[in-house]
Design a protein around this motif. Structure first.
Motif, PDB file in Angstrom:
ATOM      1  N   GLY A   1       0.816  -1.200   0.000  1.00  0.00           N
ATOM      2  CA  GLY A   1       0.000   0.000   0.000  1.00  0.00           C
ATOM      3  C   GLY A   1       0.852   1.253   0.000  1.00  0.00           C
ATOM      4  O   GLY A   1       2.046   1.229   0.279  1.00  0.00           O
ATOM      5  N   LYS A   2       0.196   2.371  -0.331  1.00  0.00           N
ATOM      6  CA  LYS A   2       0.887   3.645  -0.470  1.00  0.00           C
ATOM      7  C   LYS A   2       1.566   4.076   0.828  1.00  0.00           C
ATOM      8  O   LYS A   2       2.670   4.617   0.810  1.00  0.00           O
ATOM      9  N   SER A   3       0.913   3.799   1.967  1.00  0.00           N
ATOM     10  CA  SER A   3       1.488   4.292   3.221  1.00  0.00           C
ATOM     11  C   SER A   3       2.777   3.543   3.545  1.00  0.00           C
ATOM     12  O   SER A   3       3.758   4.130   3.990  1.00  0.00           O
TER      13      SER A   3
ATOM     14  N   THR B   1      10.197   4.979   1.685  1.00  0.00           N
ATOM     15  CA  THR B   1      10.931   5.973   0.901  1.00  0.00           C
ATOM     16  C   THR B   1      11.497   7.053   1.810  1.00  0.00           C
ATOM     17  O   THR B   1      12.623   7.519   1.631  1.00  0.00           O
ATOM     18  N   ARG B   2      10.709   7.449   2.801  1.00  0.00           N
ATOM     19  CA  ARG B   2      11.140   8.515   3.712  1.00  0.00           C
ATOM     20  C   ARG B   2      12.321   8.067   4.554  1.00  0.00           C
ATOM     21  O   ARG B   2      13.250   8.816   4.799  1.00  0.00           O
ATOM     22  N   GLU B   3      12.282   6.817   4.992  1.00  0.00           N
ATOM     23  CA  GLU B   3      13.266   6.374   5.982  1.00  0.00           C
ATOM     24  C   GLU B   3      14.468   5.647   5.396  1.00  0.00           C
ATOM     25  O   GLU B   3      15.481   5.464   6.074  1.00  0.00           O
ATOM     26  N   ALA B   4      14.368   5.219   4.127  1.00  0.00           N
ATOM     27  CA  ALA B   4      15.424   4.379   3.575  1.00  0.00           C
ATOM     28  C   ALA B   4      16.732   5.140   3.421  1.00  0.00           C
ATOM     29  O   ALA B   4      16.739   6.316   3.089  1.00  0.00           O
ATOM     30  N   ARG B   5      17.818   4.457   3.665  1.00  0.00           N
ATOM     31  CA  ARG B   5      19.143   5.031   3.413  1.00  0.00           C
ATOM     32  C   ARG B   5      19.793   4.369   2.204  1.00  0.00           C
ATOM     33  O   ARG B   5      20.969   4.560   1.937  1.00  0.00           O
ATOM     34  N   VAL B   6      19.011   3.594   1.459  1.00  0.00           N
ATOM     35  CA  VAL B   6      19.471   3.023   0.189  1.00  0.00           C
ATOM     36  C   VAL B   6      18.438   3.414  -0.873  1.00  0.00           C
ATOM     37  O   VAL B   6      17.309   3.768  -0.533  1.00  0.00           O
ATOM     38  N   PRO B   7      18.822   3.357  -2.161  1.00  0.00           N
ATOM     39  CA  PRO B   7      17.855   3.721  -3.205  1.00  0.00           C
ATOM     40  C   PRO B   7      16.624   2.816  -3.185  1.00  0.00           C
ATOM     41  O   PRO B   7      16.720   1.630  -2.851  1.00  0.00           O
ATOM     42  N   VAL B   8      15.484   3.386  -3.530  1.00  0.00           N
ATOM     43  CA  VAL B   8      14.213   2.660  -3.528  1.00  0.00           C
ATOM     44  C   VAL B   8      13.624   2.708  -4.943  1.00  0.00           C
ATOM     45  O   VAL B   8      13.607   3.764  -5.567  1.00  0.00           O
ATOM     46  N   ILE B   9      13.202   1.548  -5.459  1.00  0.00           N
ATOM     47  CA  ILE B   9      12.402   1.538  -6.693  1.00  0.00           C
ATOM     48  C   ILE B   9      10.966   1.411  -6.243  1.00  0.00           C
ATOM     49  O   ILE B   9      10.571   0.404  -5.680  1.00  0.00           O
ATOM     50  N   LYS B  10      10.184   2.487  -6.480  1.00  0.00           N
ATOM     51  CA  LYS B  10       8.890   2.469  -5.821  1.00  0.00           C
ATOM     52  C   LYS B  10       7.733   2.636  -6.795  1.00  0.00           C
ATOM     53  O   LYS B  10       7.861   3.154  -7.888  1.00  0.00           O
ATOM     54  N   HIS B  11       6.611   2.196  -6.314  1.00  0.00           N
ATOM     55  CA  HIS B  11       5.380   2.306  -7.045  1.00  0.00           C
ATOM     56  C   HIS B  11       4.362   2.943  -6.123  1.00  0.00           C
ATOM     57  O   HIS B  11       3.879   2.309  -5.201  1.00  0.00           O
ATOM     58  N   LEU B  12       4.095   4.217  -6.367  1.00  0.00           N
ATOM     59  CA  LEU B  12       3.037   4.856  -5.582  1.00  0.00           C
ATOM     60  C   LEU B  12       1.712   4.611  -6.303  1.00  0.00           C
ATOM     61  O   LEU B  12       1.527   3.576  -6.910  1.00  0.00           O
TER      62      LEU B  12
END
Lengths: 435, 435
Positions: free
Chosen positions: B224-226, B232-243
């Motif tokens: 889910g989006k949350s 994404t907010r907390e990661a210290r590595v790159p994120v591949i994300k799907h909002l």
């Protein structure tokens, strides 16, 4: 004086750069709006802007040099070290190169809109991928004022909006160059906010720039390792980064000795201060006894200090000891660490453990080992029988380079116009629906 | 009990998952080591592991179903909602699909090692780009246990090591599937740490997984989006994300009316809960009067609730009002927002303002407007005369999909094996040095 009073004192036509948050937000909003327009701008308009910038810079030579002289005088007074003063200094030759750079970027093919791999699918749709700009690019750099123009031209040509934050040392030079950029944009009918140069030297501006994901799509820091590490740690947007270049040349037992000598000398001595300079030489044991003395002579002629492992020192005698720290050091200086290794696996294990995944080369005529090195060494550039100094956007034919990425995602190695774009999917149909 | 005592109580052969930091660090180290090996593994070994996993899963059907039954019973008791229970549930048909998926991934071409664009340069070197694995991929997902196998197979085939963290609801199912994965890896002679399933449901494990840049190269959250926003907010590595997917179909005045009807109905009603389902229909004013009543009838037959702008309501009468919030909502339900627009610029401005840059389509026979829509709409998939429902890795011919990226960097749109790799430069020389 309260912030309110401070704001009301201020001429509303000039951005109030004392309120950093509001100022950076305004730059961000402007860039985001410009990015939407820039996506739609055709190649001719982008090239016209680049050539207009070149003309304006030609006309503003004396202004830019006068501004640069002010920067140099101020920084000399405050004790900036000689190497940095040299990077900061502009002269007519450097201005020529900057103007020429604009003309060259105008001549490069426009990557935007290129469609790859358009294929028909069983459903009847055609699917391909189209290159599109990234959006808003924030670039943070240090003393060299020519980066302002390079970064502006590459971001512009690739259809992005840019926010540029140069070093405080170069503030007057950058302001003079920014005036030429704005004039060029205006002459081509492009929005001035397509390229914005941050007009404050307040350090908080960097903190804001890297934490506005709503306005900035990617940050590219150019500078020393500590700057880049700090930005990577604190950024709330993706970063394309270039950490250090601990580059290796591995001379394999199957090497052609003449090629090995030429490459090992060139990779170290062609230039010392560049990230693609070899910092550690790995030599396969069967060749060490015969080749190391010849190499030591050649390095001696160039005044390169050698530091070796025990086996190297047993052959070369009176040289320094390479410690654990040496294997991890980007000297950027006429110093070379040398290690004798037992074959390609030993060499690759060393590179895996101590390297920085920048550029590594093997010298060999052995097909299988060349193939393995290419496949297995996890660096942004991997070479067979070539000097590590070739790891460069111009040498690779990218036409220009905004930096070298040591990241794993998106772009690895030299980043040119293509690295400032990504690919979206395009689907061409004729009324198709999902069954 | 002190941490020390707790640790000494513990059988050293079983990882002590009570010390989350130490446990996650051990997983990270194992994955990093495995990634180095996996880079070098040939296609045959990777395929052998995938097929061995399929066999083990076939043999372990009853174990997996029993584990799943335990998860279902426990979660039903603790009041998990029906839709999530459905996602969690496995049966023989779903197991068939999982086994089939492994066989299909084994049959896909291996992207690793592919060299693109090898060209000769004036210096005499040849330069190209070779596809290589990203390294260690962390995947964080929710209740569906089949994701465990999908993610494992795609990371494995693309030469990456994976750390998989599924939802606590599916813990027994995931443990049973993990046993099949381990057995498959072992049978093919690959390291078991190439795919590790996090064996604790402690939430701190996620926090650790996303903040170990030394061990993890990229995080892919699926859920889910949350969840994705938090990561994404907390990661210290790159994120591949799907909002979210707030997808649009724009019916242009130049549309073929039959195609428009087919696409508008299919994009909304083919499936409601998917991210590539149309959520807002934009219709050009000249067609609104004639087309909207026909569309309303068709949507009525499917039980789709319509919410319109004022002009839509003036034509359709008795439907709800689409508010500002509606334009931004991913309904994932039989609800559709409709807006009458004045031409393509108005439509693209709406998409720019309210869209989520996922998938947007134009229906038109007008060449110039089709071309503009393709070039100017900044979404991961942009379509002409096709249903948004085609935005999918299988429909695009990727063979499989680990998710759909709404990012701008690296991969946009459906991410298949290629999106789990990046490209390094390879240089082939014959002794060349920089002049």
């Amino acid at each position: 004086m309260t912030a309110q009073a401070s704001r009301s004192d201020h001429d509303p036509a000039i951005p109030d750069i004392r309120d950093i948050d509001a100022y950076m937000q305004r730059l961000g909003q402007g860039a985001r709006e410009a990015a939407t327009l820039m996506r739609r701008v055709d190649t001719a308009a982008k090239n016209a802007a680049l050539l207009a910038m070149a003309e304006h810079l030609e006309q503003a030579r004396s202004d830019v040099l006068a501004a640069n002289a002010r920067d140099l005088a101020r920084e000399r007074e405050s004790g900036l070290e000689a190497a940095l003063l040299d990077r900061l200094a502009l002269d007519d030759r450097r201005l020529d190169a900057m103007i020429d750079g604009l003309v060259q970027v105008a001549a490069l093919p426009d990557p935007v809109g290129e469609i790859d791999g358009l294929r028909s699918r069983p459903s009847g749709i055609q699917v391909g991928q189209m290159r599109v700009p990234l959006g808003v690019i924030g670039i943070i750099y240090e003393s060299r004022p020519n980066v302002t123009l390079e970064a502006a031209s590459l971001c512009l040509k690739s259809g992005n909006a840019a926010i540029l934050r140069g070093g405080s040392e170069a503030r007057d030079s950058n302001a003079a160059i920014a005036a030429c950029i704005r004039a060029g944009l205006a002459r081509a009918g492009l929005p001035e906010s397509a390229v914005q140069v941050v007009a404050t030297t307040d350090r908080n501006a960097v903190g804001r720039l890297i934490s506005m994901p709503e306005y900035v799509d990617v940050i590219i820091p150019r500078g020393g390792k500590s700057l880049i590490e700090r930005i990577t740690r604190e950024a709330r947007v993706p970063v394309i980064k270039h950490l250090d270049g601990v580059c290796h040349v591995y001379i394999d037992a199957g090497a052609d000795v003449d090629k090995a000598l030429a490459i090992a000398v060139n990779a170290k001595t062609h230039r010392y201060g560049t990230c693609n300079t070899m910092e550690t030489l790995l030599i396969d044991a069967p060749l060490a006894e015969t080749l190391l003395p010849t190499l030591a002579l050649a390095y001696g002629e160039h005044g390169v200090e050698l530091r070796g492992c025990e086996r190297t020192r047993a052959i070369l005698g009176d040289i320094g000891v390479a410690s654990e720290a040496d294997w991890q050091t980007e000297y950027l200086a006429p110093v070379l660490a040398i290690r004798v290794v037992d074959g390609i696996d030993d060499a690759m294990a060393h590179i895996e453990r101590y390297g920085s995944r920048h550029t590594d080369a093997i010298v060999t005529e052995h097909y299988g080992r060349a193939r393995r090195f290419l496949a297995e060494v996890d660096s942004s550039s991997v070479m067979v029988n070539a000097s590590t100094r070739f790891a460069d956007g111009f040498e690779y034919g990218l036409g220009a380079e905004i930096g070298i990425s040591t990241d794993r995602l998106h772009a690895r190695g030299p980043v040119g116009l293509e690295g400032l774009t990504s690919r979206k999917y395009v689907v061409l149909g004729d009324g198709q629906v999902r069954r």
